[in-house]
Structures are given as structure tokens and as C-alpha cells.
Enzyme design. Structure first.
Site, PDB file in Angstrom:
ATOM      1  N   CYS A  57     -28.208 -32.510  -8.508  1.00  0.00           N
ATOM      2  CA  CYS A  57     -27.770 -31.792  -7.317  1.00  0.00           C
ATOM      3  C   CYS A  57     -26.293 -31.436  -7.435  1.00  0.00           C
ATOM      4  CB  CYS A  57     -28.005 -32.649  -6.077  1.00  0.00           C
ATOM      5  SG  CYS A  57     -27.392 -31.913  -4.550  1.00  0.00           S
ATOM      6  N   ASP A 116      -1.971 -24.251   7.533  1.00  0.00           N
ATOM      7  CA  ASP A 116      -3.290 -24.702   7.068  1.00  0.00           C
ATOM      8  C   ASP A 116      -4.031 -23.482   6.514  1.00  0.00           C
ATOM      9  OD1 ASP A 116      -5.594 -26.058   6.520  1.00  0.00           O
ATOM     10  OD2 ASP A 116      -6.204 -26.332   8.604  1.00  0.00           O
ATOM     11  N   CYS A 122     -22.671 -33.186  -5.288  1.00  0.00           N
ATOM     12  CA  CYS A 122     -21.753 -34.254  -5.690  1.00  0.00           C
ATOM     13  C   CYS A 122     -21.557 -34.211  -7.199  1.00  0.00           C
ATOM     14  CB  CYS A 122     -22.298 -35.635  -5.314  1.00  0.00           C
ATOM     15  SG  CYS A 122     -22.480 -35.912  -3.533  1.00  0.00           S
ATOM     16  N   CYS A 149      -6.342 -27.357   1.246  1.00  0.00           N
ATOM     17  CA  CYS A 149      -7.645 -27.729   0.690  1.00  0.00           C
ATOM     18  C   CYS A 149      -7.707 -27.413  -0.800  1.00  0.00           C
ATOM     19  CB  CYS A 149      -8.771 -27.016   1.432  1.00  0.00           C
ATOM     20  SG  CYS A 149      -8.664 -25.215   1.376  1.00  0.00           S
ATOM     21  N   CYS A 174     -27.611 -41.838  -4.821  1.00  0.00           N
ATOM     22  CA  CYS A 174     -28.564 -40.781  -4.471  1.00  0.00           C
ATOM     23  C   CYS A 174     -29.514 -40.505  -5.625  1.00  0.00           C
ATOM     24  CB  CYS A 174     -27.829 -39.498  -4.081  1.00  0.00           C
ATOM     25  SG  CYS A 174     -28.922 -38.148  -3.583  1.00  0.00           S
ATOM     26  N   GLN A 201     -13.304 -28.911   9.984  1.00  0.00           N
ATOM     27  CA  GLN A 201     -13.045 -29.913   8.959  1.00  0.00           C
ATOM     28  C   GLN A 201     -14.338 -30.671   8.654  1.00  0.00           C
ATOM     29  OE1 GLN A 201     -10.371 -30.197   7.175  1.00  0.00           O
ATOM     30  NE2 GLN A 201      -8.949 -28.917   8.350  1.00  0.00           N
ATOM     31  N   PHE A 256      -2.243 -19.986  10.530  1.00  0.00           N
ATOM     32  CA  PHE A 256      -3.638 -20.101  10.074  1.00  0.00           C
ATOM     33  C   PHE A 256      -4.324 -21.176  10.925  1.00  0.00           C
ATOM     34  CE2 PHE A 256      -0.912 -19.071   6.448  1.00  0.00           C
ATOM     35  CZ  PHE A 256      -1.470 -17.877   5.991  1.00  0.00           C
ATOM     36  N   GLU A 276      -3.602 -16.579  13.939  1.00  0.00           N
ATOM     37  CA  GLU A 276      -4.846 -16.572  13.177  1.00  0.00           C
ATOM     38  C   GLU A 276      -5.324 -15.128  13.032  1.00  0.00           C
ATOM     39  OE1 GLU A 276      -8.151 -16.975  11.229  1.00  0.00           O
ATOM     40  OE2 GLU A 276      -6.942 -18.786  11.581  1.00  0.00           O
TER      41      GLU A 276
END
Length: 405
Positions: free
Chosen positions: A62, A337, A65, A363, A56, A244, A271, A291
Site C-alpha cells: 500500500c 502557512d 505508508c 509542509c 498493517c 490539518q 495563506f 487567502e
């Protein structure tokens, strides 16, 4: 740039740290280096075989990334090391570390960009790393092309509805019907601006266009109800709800969870969000789904009813009111999750339960490792971990951990 290696092996980059810096054997950190690079006496870097040409033009300015300078092997190693390193820090050793799944370029299906207007110029992009300055996107190596294609026409639209010297948020998601677009911080005044919104939505064939001028989201265009589908069941999608990051990443997480599930018995999905896992498990077993977000759980309940799934949807804050061991012991397996902070309150209840299997989707390797330490101390065995790099070329890593009592 290549060079002969320094006489001192301590000058070689041996690994990539959690925040993306290369680290030498003696613990020094150097940004934008790859394993096999080495540091010359004058501090400059000689590239090794694992140093890749970034794809890129905006890298590394940026902030989207951090690791485009790594080759495939090194990036996959980084994703795995983020998981195993966090576990090692908590004294937890998994029975098996499965090969990582890495999402391909240009597959990201959701993005939150910033926009700013200065006179007639509108800038849209990610913020520069460590700064508030926006990088005006001309290309992107991670976004799905359908999202990137909106950036140029959005500049013209925002020139009409974004006040001068003001900033806005541009939030995009790919749903079943196409691109779902949410614009926050804009101001639509007058017939011309209002017509411009409709013309833009039609011209770009949007699934939905929602604006938030500061008093809550208002849908301005939605030819048919926006949905996302899990396991063949379509669920109503609130504007920029959690999804996701990539379809293949979601599939990898679901496959790892499904493979661990027992053949029979009820399952709890905690969750649960819109039902990524609860609905993907199919209709062969009863599923309890909990949830805290009311609009999300109501949409899941409606979708499960339409699809005739055996799913009980519960509006429940699992941080304030986690399931107790007596409630948990009814299930053959539990899926977790949680958000990035982890699920400490619920994990402590699980640790005191007799649930035979826990599939923990995370995550955040650090919070996962802390929760894993509680579970293993209570007699659970971390059978396997599956690292997943959905956020390609970033330091953000996800995983599935399978615990058995």
C-alpha cells in the site's frame, strides 16, 4: 530475522533517506531497512534492534505508508532529520531543534482514496507504491476508525452508482458533525440510485454527502451545515477543503506558533485557509488574514463575524500580489502557512521588511529551507524549528520555524 553483524561497518544502515530508503555508510540505498540493519555479502538484510514489525497487513504494498518497519525512535529521528538535513543543505543552522511531535496511529481525519469497479467487484484503497494498482483496504493503521468504517459499506453503494470499468475518488474528512464524504466520478441514474444515496447517508449518519458526476459538486445530504472549529469558532467547510491531517498535529503546530507570538500587537496570517491559526490566536488581538481561495476566505470572514473576532479577511493571491514591506511593517508578527512549493514571492518581501517575528508553518522541509536561506541572508535568525510528523509512517514531514529579526 537476526544475524551477527558483518565485519564491515560500511554494510550497516546508518540513516533513512528522504524517500524512505536505508543508507549505508558508503552511500548505498536499500529499501525497507532500518538504522542498525546490516547487509550480508549476498545482499540479504539482517534486521537490527530498530527494525519493527509493521502493524498493517497491507504494508509495504500500500502506498499510504513507507516507514512502518521503523521503530518509534528511528521514525522520530527520521522526522527530525528531514528538517535539519534540508536546512543544512541551504547552509542554515537553527538556534534550537525542538523535540518532534508524532501523531499516534489511527488519528488521520482526512483521506483521499481511489475506487474502481470491475463487474460486481468494487475495490477501494490507496494505490500500490509506484503503481496504479489499488490495494483493497481491509484495515488501516493510520486512518481514524470512523473513516475506515465507511469503506465496507461504500463498496456496496459504489456497486450501484459507479459505472463498470471506471474509477472514482473517495474523499473523506472528519468535521464537527461527523464524516463529510465527497464522491467524484460516479453516475447517479434513476430513482433507485438516487434513493440509495439517501439511504446510505442516513444509515452511516454522515455529516454531508456530496457527489461530482463531472459537472461540479452537488450536495445530496446535509442535515446541518458542515463546519470545522478553530479556537472555538465554527467555520463553514467546503467539501474536502484543506484541513490539518490530525487533530493532535494541528494542536502541535498551533501551540508552537502561539508560544512565539508577542503579547500585544496586530498579527498577519498569510495563506490563512479557513483560519487554523487566525482563529486559534483568540480574540485578544487584531488579525489580518489573507487567502487566494475565494470561497474559503468568505467562510472565514463569516465565521469571524459570528464569533465577534477582530479579524480582517482579505481575498488576495500572495503569489501574484504579496504584501509589500510597507504593508508588512504594520504587524508585530507574521504567520506563513504556504503550499508545498513555499512562499518565495512573499518571503522576498518579508526579507526586505522590519517585521520582528515570523512564524513559518511548512509542509515541505525543502521549500522551507530555501525560503529560510532568503530570510537569514536578510538578517533574520532562525530561532527554532519544531518538526511534526502528522502523516505517520510516511516520508511527509511538517514543521514550524520561528524567525526573529
Amino acid at each position: 530475522m537476526t544475524d551477527s553483524k558483518s565485519d564491515s561497518e560500511t554494510d550497516s544502515i546508518i540513516r533513512i533517506a528522504a524517500r524512505g530508503d536505508g543508507v549505508t555508510a558508503d552511500g548505498r540505498h536499500f529499501p525497507l531497512t532500518a538504522p542498525g540493519d546490516w547487509i550480508r555479502p549476498d545482499g540479504s538484510v539482517a534486521f537490527g534492534v530498530h527494525h519493527a514489525q509493521p502493524p498493517c497487513i497491507h504494508f509495504p504494498e500500500c502506498g499510504g505508508c513507507q516507514l512502518q518497519h521503523l521503530d518509534e525512535e528511528s521514525y522520530a529521528d527520521f522526522v527530525t532529520a528531514r528538517v535539519t538535513g534540508a536546512l543544512a543543505g541551504q547552509g542554515v543552522t537553527p538556534g534550537a531543534v525542538l523535540p518532534p511531535h508524532i501523531s499516534p496511529p489511527m488519528t488521520r481525519r482526512r483521506a483521499s482514496l481511489r475506487a474502481a469497479r470491475a463487474g460486481k467487484r468494487v475495490t477501494i484503497g490507496f494505490a500500490e507504491e509506484g503503481s496504479h494498482r489499488l490495494i483493497d483496504l481491509q484495515m488501516c493503521a493510520v486512518l481514524d476508525p470512523r473513516l475506515l468504517a465507511l469503506v465496507a459499506p461504500l463498496r456496496a453503494l459504489l456497486a450501484a452508482i459507479l459505472p463498470d470499468k471506471r474509477a472514482a475518488h473517495v474523499k473523506m474528512s472528519l468535521v464537527d458533525q461527523g464524516v463529510d464524504l465527497l464522491l467524484e466520478g460516479v453516475r447517479v441514474e434513476g430513482l433507485a440510485a438516487d434513493e440509495a444515496l439517501g439511504d446510505f447517508a442516513r444509515a452511516q449518519a454522515l455529516a454531508r454527502l456530496t457527489i461530482d458526476e463531472g459537472d461540479g459538486p452537488q450536495t445530496r445530504w446535509e442535515p446541518e451545515a458542515a463546519t470545522v472549529s478553530f479556537g472555538g469558532a465554527a467555520v463553514g467547510f467546503p467539501p474536502f477543503a484543506f484541513l490539518q491531517a490530525t487533530p493532535d498535529g494541528e494542536a502541535a503546530l498551533v501551540a508552537a506558533v502561539r508560544a512565539a507570538m508577542p503579547e500585544t500587537g496586530p498579527v498577519a496570517d498569510l495563506f490563512c485557509g479557513l483560519g487554523t491559526f487566525a482563529l486559534a490566536l483568540g480574540d485578544a488581538r487584531p488579525v489580518y488574514a489573507a487567502e487566494a481561495a475565494r470561497d474559503v476566505i468568505l467562510r472565514l470572514k463569516m465565521a469571524a463575524g459570528r464569533a465577534q473576532r477582530r479579524l480582517a479577511a482579505d481575498h488576495r493571491d500572495l503569489f501574484r500580489r504579496p504584501l509589500t514591506p510597507a504593508e508588512l511593517d504594520r504587524f508585530a508578527a507574521v504567520i506563513l502557512d504556504p503550499p508545498r512549493a513555499g512562499a518565495r514571492e512573499q518571503v522576498l518581501q518579508l526579507a526586505a521588511s522590519n517585521v520582528p517575528l515570523i512564524a513559518y508553518v511548512s509542509c515541505n522541509p525543502a521549500s522551507f529551507a530555501r525560503d529560510a536561506a532568503h530570510l537569514t541572508a536578510a538578517g533574520y535568525r532562525l530561532e527554532s524549528v519544531k518538526p511534526v510528523g502528522q502523516f505517520r509512517w510516511s516520508t511527509h514531514v511538517e514543521l514550524v520555524g520561528i524567525f526573529r529579526k
